[in-house]
Design a protein around this motif. Structure first.
Motif, PDB file in Angstrom:
ATOM      1  N   LEU A  42       5.686   0.443   5.705  1.00  0.00           N
ATOM      2  CA  LEU A  42       5.387   0.748   4.182  1.00  0.00           C
ATOM      3  C   LEU A  42       3.715   1.196   4.108  1.00  0.00           C
ATOM      4  CD1 LEU A  42       6.941  -0.062   1.887  1.00  0.00           C
ATOM      5  CD2 LEU A  42       5.812  -1.823   1.815  1.00  0.00           C
ATOM      6  N   ARG A  43       3.333   0.205   5.257  1.00  0.00           N
ATOM      7  CA  ARG A  43       1.474   1.101   4.935  1.00  0.00           C
ATOM      8  C   ARG A  43       1.675   2.955   5.476  1.00  0.00           C
ATOM      9  NH1 ARG A  43      -3.400   1.814   8.028  1.00  0.00           N
ATOM     10  NH2 ARG A  43      -2.177   0.307   9.696  1.00  0.00           N
ATOM     11  N   ARG A  44       2.632   3.029   6.228  1.00  0.00           N
ATOM     12  CA  ARG A  44       2.631   4.279   6.658  1.00  0.00           C
ATOM     13  C   ARG A  44       3.050   5.519   5.544  1.00  0.00           C
ATOM     14  NH1 ARG A  44       6.689   7.506  11.241  1.00  0.00           N
ATOM     15  NH2 ARG A  44       5.763   9.323  10.725  1.00  0.00           N
ATOM     16  N   PHE A  45       3.820   4.995   4.402  1.00  0.00           N
ATOM     17  CA  PHE A  45       4.422   5.608   2.820  1.00  0.00           C
ATOM     18  C   PHE A  45       3.613   5.904   2.514  1.00  0.00           C
ATOM     19  CE2 PHE A  45       6.406   4.541  -0.683  1.00  0.00           C
ATOM     20  CZ  PHE A  45       7.269   6.417  -1.429  1.00  0.00           C
ATOM     21  N   CYS A  46       2.393   4.732   1.226  1.00  0.00           N
ATOM     22  CA  CYS A  46       1.842   4.716   0.916  1.00  0.00           C
ATOM     23  C   CYS A  46       0.505   5.371   1.402  1.00  0.00           C
ATOM     24  CB  CYS A  46       1.673   2.992   0.640  1.00  0.00           C
ATOM     25  SG  CYS A  46       3.192   2.404  -0.451  1.00  0.00           S
ATOM     26  N   ASP A  47      -0.155   5.582   2.451  1.00  0.00           N
ATOM     27  CA  ASP A  47      -0.691   6.027   2.944  1.00  0.00           C
ATOM     28  C   ASP A  47      -0.905   8.125   2.581  1.00  0.00           C
ATOM     29  OD1 ASP A  47      -2.461   4.197   3.686  1.00  0.00           O
ATOM     30  OD2 ASP A  47      -1.669   4.582   6.186  1.00  0.00           O
ATOM     31  N   LYS A  48       0.462   8.224   3.234  1.00  0.00           N
ATOM     32  CA  LYS A  48       0.786   9.864   2.332  1.00  0.00           C
ATOM     33  C   LYS A  48       0.995   9.948   1.006  1.00  0.00           C
ATOM     34  CE  LYS A  48       3.268  10.614   6.592  1.00  0.00           C
ATOM     35  NZ  LYS A  48       2.224  10.777   6.890  1.00  0.00           N
ATOM     36  N   VAL A  49       1.597   8.952   0.168  1.00  0.00           N
ATOM     37  CA  VAL A  49       1.741   9.080  -1.602  1.00  0.00           C
ATOM     38  C   VAL A  49       0.247   9.168  -2.266  1.00  0.00           C
ATOM     39  CG1 VAL A  49       3.401   8.406  -3.745  1.00  0.00           C
ATOM     40  CG2 VAL A  49       3.910   8.445  -1.652  1.00  0.00           C
TER      41      VAL A  49
END
Length: 446
Positions: A42-49
């Motif tokens: 989830l952090r990986r996704f949030c880091d990209k947005v």
């Protein structure tokens, strides 16, 4: 690397927007997202947005997506480590309204399958499709089976050369037509046909869009006639047929003939000739097909003969068209006005005049290089002749010098020889005279 026990606190520390007042108003959704997701994914996704996008998206996501859809669709989507990159690009491309339509309408698991397609292709299509069309087309697709999406849609998006052309189809054609094509045509065959068209064909007045829009009113025709043609026909000939025949005329012919007959006709005749046949009045086309033209093509030998004959005939017709067009142009008439008596003669004269002019141009074009080449050859020969003359003169001078030198040496030797001989003769004469005098004296004594 983060351990599992500390991934969630680190996630909330890096992305506090996940637990704002707007999200905490929906505790069930918040807990489902945080507890059912891997913190690192989830952090990986949030880091990209971008943070600004996240802050604008999350309140709408928590507030306007139903609890069931949030748990069954959103949470698995944001928890998929394999789809994080693709999902982040899609989120950045979609406006909030379209995203809500998709999330509320998609069946569980469908979005995860669709995100197996190339992320760039998905982002390009979304960027070129109007906001109102996303819900009208994408949502019905996301209600199809996972097998259809995985085996047809995902490979199709991977094989399309220009995703923006696919976006133009999505933006202008009903979902029912697209779904019918996806259900009945292999992804490889569908991609080859789409890739064969030009940019002009995907414009609102283009032949592809006109045909697909015309199928909206006759959806059964798409399944019964268009699908078999695209599935079994040669892509290049399908493209030529669609480009050469207006949509209404093509559908009228297809609705009155069997798909197998049209396939045999396309397979065993010249493609341009088949287009000419379909451009005839509808009654004539139907009469030709019903009169057994497609039936006789079942025989392999007849089909080969027909294929060769139509290739030759089409070549002749194309030349005749060119001659008539030249005649119409020579007459100064509008092409839309049709041909008149005498255009053929005018066209032949025009082509003959053009051939003469081209011949004259070729003569003029080649005469100058030939003249220049001849002049260069003459100049080169003059230079070589002059050089040869100088070389010969030099050799003659050298030889004459050697001859003169040799003659001088011989003259000196001859002069020395003559002087020596004269000296010997004088000595000999003197001795003889002395002896003679002596003899006279002795004679007088006796």
């Amino acid at each position: 690397m983060d351990c599992g026990c500390c991934a969630l606190p680190l996630l909330l520390r890096c992305h506090p927007e996940l637990v704002t007042g707007a999200t905490l108003l929906h505790p069930r959704k918040t807990l489902s997202l945080l507890l059912r997701s891997d913190g690192r994914t989830l952090r990986r996704f949030c880091d990209k947005v971008p943070s600004q996008t996240m802050r604008g998206m999350l309140p709408a996501l928590f507030g306007q997506v139903s609890d069931r859809q949030f748990i069954d669709v959103v949470v698995p989507l944001m928890s998929s480590s394999e789809r994080a990159d693709a999902l982040s690009k899609i989120v950045c491309s979609l406006d909030t309204g379209a995203m809500l339509e998709v999330l509320n309408g998609a069946l569980p698991g469908r979005l995860i399958v669709v995100l197996e397609a190339p992320a760039e292709a998905l982002a390009t299509i979304i960027a070129h499709v109007g906001p109102g069309r996303i819900g009208n087309v994408v949502v019905p697709l996301l209600q199809e089976s996972e097998d259809l999406l995985r085996d047809k849609l995902v490979p199709l998006l991977g094989k399309i050369h220009k995703p923006e052309n696919m976006a133009k189809i999505v933006d202008q054609v009903d979902a029912s037509v697209l779904i019918a094509l996806l259900r009945g045509v292999r992804a490889e065959a569908l991609a080859e046909v789409v890739n064969g068209f030009s940019e002009e064909d995907f414009k609102p007045e283009g032949r592809v869009i006109q045909l697909l829009q015309a199928l909206n009113s006759v959806p059964d025709l798409a399944e019964e006639k268009i699908v078999p043609l695209m599935e079994k026909g040669e892509p290049g000939k399908i493209v030529r047929m669609v480009q050469g025949i207006p949509a209404e005329k093509l559908l009228a012919v297809l609705s009155s003939t069997e798909a197998e007959g049209v396939l045999r006709l396309l397979e065993n005749t010249n493609a341009d000739f088949a287009v000419r046949l379909f451009q005839l009045p509808l009654d004539s086309v139907i009469a030709s097909m019903a009169g057994g033209l497609s039936d006789v093509l079942v025989d392999r030998h007849i089909a080969e003969l027909v294929k060769h004959s139509t290739d030759t005939l089409q070549a002749g017709l194309a030349q005749a068209d060119d001659v008539l067009a030249r005649g119409l142009q020579a007459r100064g008439a509008d092409p839309s006005g049709g041909y008149k008596f005498g255009d053929l003669t005018r066209g032949l004269l025009s082509m003959g005049q053009e051939s003469l002019e081209k011949g004259k141009e070729l003569v003029e074009l080649h005469s100058k290089p030939l003249q220049e080449g001849w002049e260069a050859l003459q100049k080169d020969m003059a230079i070589k002749t002059e050089n040869l003359t100088e070389t010969l003169q030099q050799h003659v001078d050298e030889h004459m010098q050697k001859v003169h030198l040799s003659l001088g040496e011989n003259a000196a030797l001859l002069k020395e020889g003559l002087a020596s001989s004269k000296k010997r003769l004088s000595s000999f004469s003197c001795r003889n005279n002395t002896a003679y005098q002596k003899g006279l004296q002795e004679e007088e004594v006796f």
